[in-house]
Scaffold this active site. Sequence first.
Site, mmCIF file in Angstrom:
data_model
loop_
_atom_site.group_PDB
_atom_site.id
_atom_site.type_symbol
_atom_site.label_atom_id
_atom_site.label_comp_id
_atom_site.label_asym_id
_atom_site.label_seq_id
_atom_site.Cartn_x
_atom_site.Cartn_y
_atom_site.Cartn_z
ATOM 1 C CB VAL A 26 3.502 -0.369 3.460
ATOM 2 C CG1 VAL A 26 3.792 -1.566 4.361
ATOM 3 C CG2 VAL A 26 3.233 0.863 4.306
ATOM 4 N N GLY A 57 0.836 -1.200 0.000
ATOM 5 C CA GLY A 57 0.000 0.000 0.000
ATOM 6 C C GLY A 57 0.860 1.235 0.000
ATOM 7 N N GLY A 86 0.702 5.830 0.924
ATOM 8 C CA GLY A 86 -0.008 6.985 1.473
ATOM 9 C C GLY A 86 0.825 8.227 1.272
ATOM 10 N N GLY A 87 0.455 9.310 1.971
ATOM 11 C CA GLY A 87 1.182 10.558 1.818
ATOM 12 C C GLY A 87 2.614 10.484 2.309
ATOM 13 C CG ASP A 140 -4.257 9.949 11.195
ATOM 14 O OD1 ASP A 140 -5.393 10.371 10.886
ATOM 15 O OD2 ASP A 140 -3.390 9.675 10.345
ATOM 16 N N GLY A 199 4.661 7.756 1.928
ATOM 17 C CA GLY A 199 5.507 6.885 1.109
ATOM 18 C C GLY A 199 4.778 5.594 0.804
ATOM 19 C CE LYS A 216 4.276 4.899 7.788
ATOM 20 N NZ LYS A 216 3.509 5.199 9.022
#
Length: 311
Positions: A17, A10, A12-13, A131, A15, A31
């Site tokens: 994984v 996956g 995200g903002g 979060d 970087g 990650k």
Amino acid sequence: MTNSFKEKLGHGGYGAVYKGKLKDGWLVAVKVLTKLTGDGEEFMNEVAAISRTSHVNVVTLLGFCFEGSKRALIYEFMPNGSLEKFIFDSNTPYIGHDHLGWEALDQISLGVARGLEYLHRGCNTRILHFDIKPHNILLDENFTPKISDFGLAKICNKKESIVSMLGARGTTGYIAPEVFSRNFGKVSHKSDVYSYGMMLSNMVGGSRNTDDEAENTSEIYFPHWIYQRLELDKELGMQSITNEEDEARARKMMIVSLWCIQTDPSNRPSMKEVIDMLEGSVDSLQIPPKPYLSSPPKSPVDCYTSLVLMK
């Protein structure tokens, strides 16, 4: 370890994984941070916060890489990925079904609550996550939930709860009102409780915070729909509910979610009280006051799957 970053799990903002394997055969998730804020504050936050934890409902950090601008975090591998794909993606099968099942959702909500209660009260320091959302809840092979992604976390003394910070932090749709504006109250562990409540709404509704096909997303506010059904003592009318036990589980999660998203932080329960509510009988729960930030939709919406959370 990752065979030259061969299998991406996956992104995200921060970087991406990748799936990896240690020399002893132990599977890990690596990650890799590519977009660092400031002087790598989120990376340091994550290492500092999660290295203080040890709980069945908090993901385990196995190691990290800090070499110049190259920074990576190595976690235990979670074969079932994030909770997000099971409650938002109807194409994801789970033993031949699109829905996780209310018993599983009930146990996941309870596990996340226990993990948060541990962060707030069980560590030698108090950790505020800031979060909490389905994307940051990972599921192991037995669908045991584990809280992950501590990049926005704040660490404070056990006796302290109120924290100071500049600007809002978190994900739109899950951020408590007081994090946006101090006029609503002080930022504290109750801000995590709000995010948890919004996540519970997601789990019940099975819909994203926003619906790209909705003409006016501000008119379609799922917590308002929940409140209406509970206040009028109506059946929930969800196709995935097939028996009285499921109805009770869903109703309990709805009531707890509404308590958690109360506008005034002092009216929200602690995570210990959330656990008590989830472990108790739905008949013992009172329907909370209506959060005054929610507004009724201008036109009725009959199908719950089209309801979304206000962005």
